[in-house]
Scaffold this motif. Structure first.
Motif, PDB file in Angstrom:
ATOM      1  N   GLU A 307       0.856  -1.179   0.000  1.00 45.93           N
ATOM      2  CA  GLU A 307       0.000   0.000   0.000  1.00 45.93           C
ATOM      3  C   GLU A 307       0.893   1.229   0.000  1.00 45.93           C
ATOM      4  N   ASP A 308       0.667   2.146  -0.935  1.00 47.03           N
ATOM      5  CA  ASP A 308       1.403   3.410  -0.956  1.00 47.03           C
ATOM      6  C   ASP A 308       0.899   4.314   0.177  1.00 47.03           C
ATOM      7  N   THR A 312      -3.098   3.858  -2.197  1.00 44.09           N
ATOM      8  CA  THR A 312      -3.116   3.063  -3.431  1.00 44.09           C
ATOM      9  C   THR A 312      -2.517   1.682  -3.152  1.00 44.09           C
ATOM     10  N   ARG A 314      -0.952  -1.815  -4.646  1.00 44.71           N
ATOM     11  CA  ARG A 314      -0.301  -2.418  -5.822  1.00 44.71           C
ATOM     12  C   ARG A 314      -0.119  -3.901  -5.548  1.00 44.71           C
ATOM     13  N   VAL A 351      -2.971  -1.915 -10.134  1.00 52.17           N
ATOM     14  CA  VAL A 351      -2.872  -0.699  -9.320  1.00 52.17           C
ATOM     15  C   VAL A 351      -4.291  -0.278  -8.950  1.00 52.17           C
ATOM     16  N   PRO A 353      -6.464   2.344  -7.012  1.00 48.84           N
ATOM     17  CA  PRO A 353      -6.489   3.634  -6.312  1.00 48.84           C
ATOM     18  C   PRO A 353      -7.530   3.611  -5.190  1.00 48.84           C
ATOM     19  N   THR A 354      -7.502   4.617  -4.347  1.00 49.14           N
ATOM     20  CA  THR A 354      -8.477   4.663  -3.255  1.00 49.14           C
ATOM     21  C   THR A 354      -9.888   4.923  -3.781  1.00 49.14           C
TER      22      THR A 354
END
Ligand SMILES: [Fe+2]
Length: 487
Positions: A307-308, A312, A314, A351, A353-354
């Motif tokens: 998690e970024d 986000t 991945r 990927v 995204p939120t």
């Protein structure tokens, strides 16, 4: 909960004293050389016996045990198994110590195997097998071949299937000790073949039963911390999943169960218009979930996820444009025939995204069995190892790829056309932290020599080839998944 006939597996064995004494004696001379990977293993198993170092030097500091699992019974009398995934499980153990490797292989002692060996017939229904109506099925464990993967948990070696209980095995002798019961109220609950381990040893896993998914949370000592449930809305085929350090990610491919009669996978329909749905579950509160939508993909295996900082997610996986190895999968290969179809999958980074839809970032690496450094499971990382390569006229991979997501480049080592290459694992070097400070270790069948081998690479120089190769005096069948224990 409907534990019904979430069938998988079957197979058979035709053996005899000569086979047990001479594991290579069962080779069928009219078959192509690659068929050694699909031949029934001796009933008595293999070894323990030494493997010979045939290339390189044993790495200093490499000490431990590689365990692998896979189907090993493909014939009863003159009858062939009708699906690759339905062969009786055999666990392979390769202990490496003081530079020496010793191999042992033993069948998992299952009810299915006991009944089919006694009858010398395939009887049980399975993943891709209709089965004999007379075969008694009171629960999924009656057909459980324990043949997909292995897990070390709390000092026990567990042989895993996807629709039934784990089997407990002695980690040294590989003797089967019975079913694993995680908690009294979870007796008989399925335990998926792809558990996920956090770097600190905590294990998470799923229990698949239609649209209802159980979630195991297992302490590093093997005790059960918690068990919860989520609803994925439709009974997608779930063989694997993934997680970050904070979230479980359940990938719901649009391969949906529409009926429940043997063979199990024959009851699934491909509905690409529904796309791939991702259920993201908070590890700290299983009621906190969100969904994300992506394009349609089929899959068996993920690598891992992270998690970024902005949330986000991945994750990497081997994604196929449509299902493979459904009804009848592998039946030709078991008979020594190959129709020329190589894997259509691509190593892909999804990927998520939120908000908004997931995007698929494809590499051009075709293959499967993605693996990552266990120290980076659920965390940001650079590397994914995967089996790739193909050879005209025969099944199986022939090369090891290591994708570096930070550079977008892959290193590939081609074993050569005589090799059928299996899953390779990251083994961290002692007292190190970097992903490149790992060995990458796995098995391959040398079809020319008709022998199985264990290959060890240095993750910092995969393209330079193996640092060590050990060879057995025989070949054991192609398997699916393994694990490494430092003991
Ligand atoms: Fe798998």
């Amino acid at each position: 909960m409907n534990l019904n006939r979430r069938l998988f597996l079957h197979s058979g064995l035709m053996t005899g004293a000569a086979m047990a004494l001479s594991p290579r004696a069962h080779a069928e001379t009219t078959m192509p050389d690659w068929h050694i990977g699909y031949q029934t293993a001796p009933a008595a198993g293999f070894g323990p016996g030494p493997m010979r170092l045939v290339s390189g030097k044993a790495p200093v500091g490499l000490s431990g045990t590689l365990y692998r699992n896979g189907p090993a019974q493909f014939k009863h009398g003159n009858a062939y198994a009708t699906h690759w995934f339905d062969g009786d499980g055999m666990v392979q153990r390769v202990n490496i110590a003081d530079g020496k490797a010793v191999h042992t292989g033993r069948y998992v002692a299952t009810k299915k195997r006991q009944l089919e060996m006694a009858a010398d017939k395939f009887l049980a229904p399975g993943f891709g097998t209709v089965g004999d109506p007379s075969y008694p099925v009171a629960s999924s464990d009656d057909v459980n071949p324990g043949n997909i993967s292995v897990l070390m948990s709390g000092g026990e070696l567990l042989a895993l299937w996807e629709a039934g209980s784990a089997y407990r095995l002695d980690p040294v002798t590989l003797e089967t000790r019975g079913f694993k019961t995680w908690r009294n109220d979870l007796k008989g609950m399925p335990f998926l073949a792809h558990p996920k381990r956090e770097p600190d040893g905590r294990v998470w896993n799923l229990a698949i039963s239609g649209r209802h998914i159980g979630i195991y949370n297992i302490n590093p000592d093997g005790s059960t911390a918690a068990f919860g449930m989520v609803d994925i809305g439709a009974a997608s085929y779930i063989h694997d999943w993934t997680m970050t350090d904070r979230k479980l990610v359940i990938l719901c491919q649009p391969w949906i169960q529409t009926k429940n009669t043997p063979p199990f996978i024959g009851g699934f329909q491909w509905k690409p218009e529904q796309g791939m749905k991702f259920l993201i579950v908070d590890k700290d509160d299983l009621t906190r979930t969100r969904w994300a939508q992506g394009p349609a993909r089929a899959f068996y295996h993920t690598g891992s996820a992270w998690e970024d900082a902005d949330g986000t997610i991945r994750l990497d996986a081997a994604f196929y444009p449509e299902p493979v190895l459904g009804s009848g999968g592998g039946a030709d290969e078991i008979r020594g025939q190959f129709k020329g179809e190589h894997v259509s999958s691509k190593l892909t980074m999804a990927v998520i995204p939120t908000k908004g839809d997931a995007k698929m970032v494809e590499t051009n690496i075709a293959g499967d069995f993605p693996q990552v450094d266990p120290r980076r499971a659920g965390l940001s990382r650079k590397l994914t190892a995967m089996i790739t390569g193909s050879v005209d006229g025969r099944p199986g991979g022939s090369a090891l790829a290591v994708q570096d997501w930070s550079s977008g480049k892959a290193e590939i080592y081609d074993f050569g056309s005589q090799y059928m290459v299996e899953e390779h694992l990251f083994i961290p070097k002692p007292s190190s932290t970097s992903e490149r400070d790992s060995w990458i270790i796995g098995t391959a069948i040398n079809t020319r020599a008709q022998r199985s081998e264990v290959w060890a690479f240095d993750a910092s120089s995969v393209e330079d080839g193996p640092v060590a190769v050990w060879q057995a005096d025989y070949a054991w069948p192609l398997g699916f998944h393994g694990t490494w224990s430092n003991a």
